[in-house]
Design an enzyme around this catalytic site. Structure first.
Site, PDB file in Angstrom:
ATOM      1  N   HIS A   1      -2.658   6.342  -1.893  1.00 15.74           N
ATOM      2  CA  HIS A   1      -1.606   7.016  -0.859  1.00 15.74           C
ATOM      3  C   HIS A   1      -2.146   5.561   0.590  1.00 15.74           C
ATOM      4  CE1 HIS A   1       1.895   7.061   0.583  1.00 15.74           C
ATOM      5  NE2 HIS A   1       1.888   7.262   1.609  1.00 15.74           N
TER       6      HIS A   1
ATOM      7  N   TYR B   1      -0.499   2.379   2.758  1.00 15.16           N
ATOM      8  CA  TYR B   1      -0.315   1.292   3.278  1.00 15.16           C
ATOM      9  C   TYR B   1      -1.241   0.325   4.182  1.00 15.16           C
ATOM     10  CZ  TYR B   1       3.222   5.836   4.883  1.00 15.16           C
ATOM     11  OH  TYR B   1       4.017   7.095   4.094  1.00 15.16           O
TER      12      TYR B   1
ATOM     13  N   HIS C   1      10.916   1.789  -7.152  1.00 10.27           N
ATOM     14  CA  HIS C   1      10.110   2.061  -6.153  1.00 10.27           C
ATOM     15  C   HIS C   1       9.107   1.146  -5.212  1.00 10.27           C
ATOM     16  CE1 HIS C   1       8.500   4.439  -2.192  1.00 10.27           C
ATOM     17  NE2 HIS C   1       7.708   4.685  -3.222  1.00 10.27           N
ATOM     18  N   PHE C   2       8.393   0.881  -5.687  1.00  7.64           N
ATOM     19  CA  PHE C   2       6.401   0.406  -5.674  1.00  7.64           C
ATOM     20  C   PHE C   2       7.659  -1.675  -5.208  1.00  7.64           C
ATOM     21  CE2 PHE C   2       4.616   0.965  -9.925  1.00  7.64           C
ATOM     22  CZ  PHE C   2       4.448   0.326  -9.532  1.00  7.64           C
ATOM     23  N   HIS C   3       8.663  -1.615  -6.364  1.00  9.77           N
ATOM     24  CA  HIS C   3       9.072  -2.911  -6.120  1.00  9.77           C
ATOM     25  C   HIS C   3       9.873  -3.468  -4.799  1.00  9.77           C
ATOM     26  CE1 HIS C   3       7.043  -3.787  -9.794  1.00  9.77           C
ATOM     27  NE2 HIS C   3       6.900  -4.992  -9.587  1.00  9.77           N
TER      28      HIS C   3
ATOM     29  N   ARG D   1       7.971   4.002 -17.631  1.00 16.28           N
ATOM     30  CA  ARG D   1       7.469   3.063 -16.999  1.00 16.28           C
ATOM     31  C   ARG D   1       5.641   3.141 -17.771  1.00 16.28           C
ATOM     32  NH1 ARG D   1       3.122   5.815 -11.688  1.00 16.28           N
ATOM     33  NH2 ARG D   1       2.992   3.004 -11.455  1.00 16.28           N
ATOM     34  N   ARG D   2       5.134   1.639 -17.763  1.00 17.00           N
ATOM     35  CA  ARG D   2       4.414   1.358 -18.267  1.00 17.00           C
ATOM     36  C   ARG D   2       4.081   1.450 -19.574  1.00 17.00           C
ATOM     37  NH1 ARG D   2      -0.750   4.269 -14.659  1.00 17.00           N
ATOM     38  NH2 ARG D   2      -0.529   2.217 -13.082  1.00 17.00           N
TER      39      ARG D   2
HETATM   40 FE1  HAS Z   1       5.251   5.047  -2.289  1.00 20.30          FE
HETATM   41  C1  HAS Z   1       4.181   5.919  -5.773  1.00 20.30           C
HETATM   42  C2  HAS Z   1       5.777   8.890  -1.510  1.00 20.30           C
HETATM   43  C3  HAS Z   1       6.347   4.457   1.296  1.00 20.30           C
HETATM   44  C4  HAS Z   1       4.370   2.417  -3.011  1.00 20.30           C
HETATM   45  N1  HAS Z   1       4.315   4.150  -3.699  1.00 20.30           N
HETATM   46  C5  HAS Z   1       4.337   4.773  -4.878  1.00 20.30           C
HETATM   47  C6  HAS Z   1       3.272   4.069  -6.211  1.00 20.30           C
HETATM   48  C7  HAS Z   1       3.311   2.609  -4.937  1.00 20.30           C
HETATM   49  C8  HAS Z   1       3.774   3.284  -3.731  1.00 20.30           C
HETATM   50  C9  HAS Z   1       2.250   1.966  -5.488  1.00 20.30           C
HETATM   51  O1  HAS Z   1       5.976  11.058  -3.218  1.00 20.30           O
HETATM   52  C10 HAS Z   1       2.922   3.837  -7.736  1.00 20.30           C
HETATM   53  C11 HAS Z   1       1.347   4.444  -7.308  1.00 20.30           C
HETATM   54  C12 HAS Z   1       1.418   4.222  -9.295  1.00 20.30           C
HETATM   55  O2  HAS Z   1       1.266   3.057  -9.832  1.00 20.30           O
HETATM   56  O3  HAS Z   1       1.216   5.247  -9.694  1.00 20.30           O
HETATM   57  N2  HAS Z   1       5.493   6.068  -0.981  1.00 20.30           N
HETATM   58  C13 HAS Z   1       5.839   6.710  -0.615  1.00 20.30           C
HETATM   59  C14 HAS Z   1       6.441   8.392   0.619  1.00 20.30           C
HETATM   60  C15 HAS Z   1       6.352   6.626   1.752  1.00 20.30           C
HETATM   61  C16 HAS Z   1       6.098   5.709   0.608  1.00 20.30           C
HETATM   62  C17 HAS Z   1       6.887   9.077   1.306  1.00 20.30           C
HETATM   63  N3  HAS Z   1       5.330   3.158  -1.141  1.00 20.30           N
HETATM   64  C18 HAS Z   1       5.480   3.423   0.130  1.00 20.30           C
HETATM   65  C19 HAS Z   1       4.918   2.509   0.818  1.00 20.30           C
HETATM   66  C20 HAS Z   1       4.402   1.798  -1.051  1.00 20.30           C
HETATM   67  C21 HAS Z   1       4.894   2.290  -1.218  1.00 20.30           C
HETATM   68  C22 HAS Z   1       5.230   1.388   2.021  1.00 20.30           C
HETATM   69  C23 HAS Z   1       4.045  -0.078  -0.277  1.00 20.30           C
HETATM   70  C24 HAS Z   1       4.281  -0.450   0.520  1.00 20.30           C
HETATM   71  N4  HAS Z   1       5.429   6.826  -2.939  1.00 20.30           N
HETATM   72  C25 HAS Z   1       5.494   8.155  -2.776  1.00 20.30           C
HETATM   73  C26 HAS Z   1       5.056   9.280  -4.010  1.00 20.30           C
HETATM   74  C27 HAS Z   1       4.995   8.621  -5.351  1.00 20.30           C
HETATM   75  C28 HAS Z   1       4.555   7.509  -4.621  1.00 20.30           C
HETATM   76  C29 HAS Z   1       6.060  10.654  -3.631  1.00 20.30           C
HETATM   77  C30 HAS Z   1       3.734   9.050  -6.392  1.00 20.30           C
HETATM   78  C31 HAS Z   1       5.434   9.163  -7.380  1.00 20.30           C
HETATM   79  C32 HAS Z   1       4.996   9.644  -8.780  1.00 20.30           C
HETATM   80  O4  HAS Z   1       5.459  10.659  -9.343  1.00 20.30           O
HETATM   81  O5  HAS Z   1       4.336   8.970  -9.868  1.00 20.30           O
HETATM   82  C33 HAS Z   1       6.880   6.700   2.670  1.00 20.30           C
HETATM   83  O6  HAS Z   1       5.907   5.987   3.251  1.00 20.30           O
HETATM   84  C34 HAS Z   1       8.186   6.064   3.150  1.00 20.30           C
HETATM   85  C35 HAS Z   1       8.647   6.021   5.321  1.00 20.30           C
HETATM   86  C36 HAS Z   1       9.246   4.839   4.692  1.00 20.30           C
HETATM   87  C37 HAS Z   1      10.195   5.073   5.717  1.00 20.30           C
HETATM   88  C38 HAS Z   1      11.223   4.116   6.191  1.00 20.30           C
HETATM   89  C39 HAS Z   1      11.663   3.716   7.285  1.00 20.30           C
HETATM   90  C40 HAS Z   1      12.404   2.392   7.284  1.00 20.30           C
HETATM   91  C41 HAS Z   1      12.463   1.127   8.240  1.00 20.30           C
HETATM   92  C42 HAS Z   1      12.723   0.236   7.950  1.00 20.30           C
HETATM   93  C43 HAS Z   1      13.613  -0.070   9.724  1.00 20.30           C
HETATM   94  C44 HAS Z   1      14.879  -1.536   9.402  1.00 20.30           C
HETATM   95  C45 HAS Z   1      15.691  -1.713  10.332  1.00 20.30           C
HETATM   96  C46 HAS Z   1      16.515  -3.390  10.043  1.00 20.30           C
HETATM   97  C47 HAS Z   1      14.900  -1.734  11.707  1.00 20.30           C
HETATM   98  C48 HAS Z   1      11.219   6.638   6.316  1.00 20.30           C
HETATM   99  C49 HAS Z   1      10.897   1.163   8.937  1.00 20.30           C
HETATM  100  C50 HAS Z   1      17.668  -2.810   9.764  1.00 20.30           C
HETATM  101  C51 HAS Z   1      19.190  -3.923  10.120  1.00 20.30           C
HETATM  102  C52 HAS Z   1      20.034  -3.256   9.428  1.00 20.30           C
HETATM  103  C53 HAS Z   1      21.031  -4.564   8.908  1.00 20.30           C
HETATM  104  C54 HAS Z   1      20.771  -1.894   9.475  1.00 20.30           C
END
Ligand code: HAS
Length: 549
Positions: free
Chosen positions: A223, A227, A374-376, A439-440
């Site tokens: 994880h 990050y 999700h990760f794409h 997947r995979r």
């Molecule tokens: Fe994830 C699986 C949970 C974030 C990457 N994640 C993966 C895998 C990858 C990955 C590669 O809990 C697969 C690994 C594998 O091969 O098995 N992930 C999370 C959670 C977050 C999260 C809670 N993941 C990421 C990020 C990644 C990434 C970032 C890559 C860079 N993920 C999981 C979980 C799995 C998982 C489980 C396992 C699933 C399974 O069962 O296998 C959090 O960090 C997300 C928090 C993000 C937010 C969004 C904030 C929004 C922002 C944008 C603001 C926009 C603006 C523009 C200002 C709350 C900051 C606005 C403009 C307008 C016009 C409206």
């Protein structure tokens, strides 16, 4: 442009460009493999007999998720620290070259084994899939090499503090230190499983391996690994984006606080990747799910900061209402557009992460292609589009060239291609995942089966999206080659946001490193000690267990 732009000394530009060459060669190879995969899964092509789908998938995952990201991140992060602290000395520069060489040697060793089909173990390389020992040694070298760069970053930050007592440390240097602290602490997990478990097993010194222990050590690292990709993108959003839109950094202290929270809470959460695995006590899974929800908070704070940055600038330019700022943004500037689209994608990407982390919903999506979707969205869009946005000014700054209007237009086309391709591909992945699509898996004969015919059509959609992404990648490579070798000579700015003159200096506690490292380790010990003891003590009969225990 102004003639006052200060470039890096030649030997430093060469160093950062070396990282960038590896990153963009990796992008080319990895994204080509991605296209092959989607076509195979859609049934459009059949792989020749001497190459397997899983081998291609391994190349795709390793070269994009591990090599491309790591090399790009170091090129950007080192350059940003050097730029804001006043430059590296010879020792620091030489150490970073050493880091580059060690990592590259590791990448070559691992890649050769993957190409020889001796390491078809996917990017997570977890047991019981076994690779050739040279693959594991290569991976260990990549980690060790990255640690050397970590020490360069720590050393330079400490030197700045010593040479400028009482002064606020540069924000980008501070963020680089946090990113590398998180990386060093987390990568101990993968180093321990590779050196302590996998290498002895691959050499035949032991004839079995404790699979649950190795997966747990991997996800302790896994994880924070995601990050490690995200934080450099946040560095750009917080410290560079304000300059690109002509505004100011919303709050230097809030940015530092966000990074501290990311350091504290991004490591003790690995179990959210193992929610369906037996052998880990439910209670500790629950604790780590709670901690996962806590690590969402600094990303929410980032969203708040970004909205505030855009809105403040918009109002300065006369915008009215909640979203009036949207009209005032520099939409025709690819340096803004690409990272901004990345941010927008993080809204569904982050929501998907919260779904994944929620135990009951994880039972539905785990091991389905939803997770690939999700990760794409996250790494392959939020992070990569931000990295592309950085490329548009960093490469010409390093090569002493100009980012011409023609290249800017091409970069806008690139952003549009990526947006369209990824929207189609990742939506189809999420949807197919909800229907249970695995997947995979290379299996693609779904269209002929009444129960799974819908899956087949989603896979065709993925191939369409994947093909558009492939074209986007080619456009990106053209832009990179132009900026590296052919663009007209010129001066391109390294855009650095400024803190508002009215903002009070960041509280001193942010530089209290023993405190943050101590708290991080305490949280890790809290979340992992008891479950690890439990896993080690209840290893399956016959499993060799852990050499160090
Ligand atoms: Fe994830 C699986 C949970 C974030 C990457 N994640 C993966 C895998 C990858 C990955 C590669 O809990 C697969 C690994 C594998 O091969 O098995 N992930 C999370 C959670 C977050 C999260 C809670 N993941 C990421 C990020 C990644 C990434 C970032 C890559 C860079 N993920 C999981 C979980 C799995 C998982 C489980 C396992 C699933 C399974 O069962 O296998 C959090 O960090 C997300 C928090 C993000 C937010 C969004 C904030 C929004 C922002 C944008 C603001 C926009 C603006 C523009 C200002 C709350 C900051 C606005 C403009 C307008 C016009 C409206």
């Amino acid at each position: 442009m102004s003639t006052a732009i200060k470039r890096f000394p030649k030997n430093e530009s060469r160093l950062y460009m070396a990282y960038m060459y590896v990153a963009f060669i990796s992008l080319f190879i990895g994204a080509t493999m991605g296209l092959v995969q989607t076509l195979e899964r859609a049934g459009a092509i059949t792989m020749p007999s001497f190459i397997s789908y899983y081998q291609v998938l391994t190349v795709h995952g390793i070269i994009l998720a591990l090599v491309m990201t790591t090399f790009f991140i170091f090129g950007f992060m080192l350059s940003s620290q050097s730029k804001t602290t006043g430059g590296y000395n010879n020792t620091e520069r030489n150490l970073s070259w050493l880091s580059f060489v060690v990592m590259l040697a590791g990448v070559i060793m691992a890649s050769v084994m993957v190409f020889l089909n001796e390491a078809t173990v996917l990017f997570t390389f977890y047991a019981p899939l076994q690779a050739h020992v040279i693959f594991y040694i290569g991976m260990a070298l990549v980690i060790v090499g990255s640690w050397i760069n970590g020490f360069v970053i720590f050393k330079r930050h400490a030197r700045f503090r010593k040479e400028n007592p009482g002064e606020r440390t540069p924000l980008l240097s501070y963020m680089a230190v946090i990113t590398m602290l998180m990386w060093q602490i987390a990568s101990i997990g993968v180093a321990v499983t590779v050196v302590g478990q996998m290498i002895p097993w691959a050499l035949g010194w032991v004839d079995s391996i404790d699979v649950l222990l190795s997966r747990t050590l991997f996800w302790y690292f896994g994880h924070p690994l995601v990050y490690f990709w995200l934080l450099p993108a946040y560095m750009m959003w917080y410290a560079v984006m304000p300059k690109i839109i002509g505004g100011k950094i919303f709050s230097d202290s809030l940015a530092r606080f966000t990074f501290v929270l990311l350091l504290l809470f991004s490591i003790p959460v690995g179990f959210h990747h193992q929610l369906t695995e037996p052998g880990i006590p439910e209670f500790w899974k629950y604790i780590q799910v709670v901690l996962t929800m806590v690590v969402v908070v600094p990303s929410m704070m980032t969203a708040f900061s970004m909205f505030a940055t855009f809105e403040s600038r918009g109002r300065e330019l006369g915008a009215k209402g909640m979203f009036g700022w949207l009209k005032k943004m520099p939409w025709k500037d690819a340096r803004f557009l690409a990272p901004f689209v990345g941010m927008v994608f993080f809204i569904p990407g982050g929501a998907g992460g919260i779904i994944n982390a929620s135990n009951q919903m994880n039972q539905v999506v785990h091991n389905t292609i939803w997770v690939t979707g999700h990760f794409h969205l996250t790494v392959a869009t939020v992070v990569i589009l931000t990295f592309f946005g950085i490329t548009y000014w960093l490469i010409p700054h390093l090569t002493g060239r100009a980012f011409t209007p023609v290249m800017n237009r091409l970069a806008i086309v690139q952003t549009v291609l990526w947006t369209v391709g990824m929207t189609i591909m990742s939506t189809a992945m999420h949807w197919q995942g909800l229907l249970g699509g695995p997947r995979r898996s290379a299996y693609s004969d779904y269209l002929g089966n009444a129960d799974t015919a819908a899956w087949g059509s989603y896979q065709v959609a993925q191939a369409v999206g994947g093909s558009i992404l492939f074209v986007g990648m080619i456009v990106m490579i053209i832009i990179f080659i132009n900026l590296a070798f052919f663009a007209p000579k010129g001066e391109t700015e390294y855009p650095l946001g400024e803190v508002h003159s009215l903002e009070a200096p960041a509280p001193k506690v942010f530089e209290n490193w023993p405190l943050w490292i101590g708290l991080t380790l305490a949280l890790v010990l809290f979340a992992y000690t008891i479950p690890l003891i439990d896993i080690i003590q209840s290893k399956p009969p016959g499993a060799q267990g852990f050499k160090l225990w």
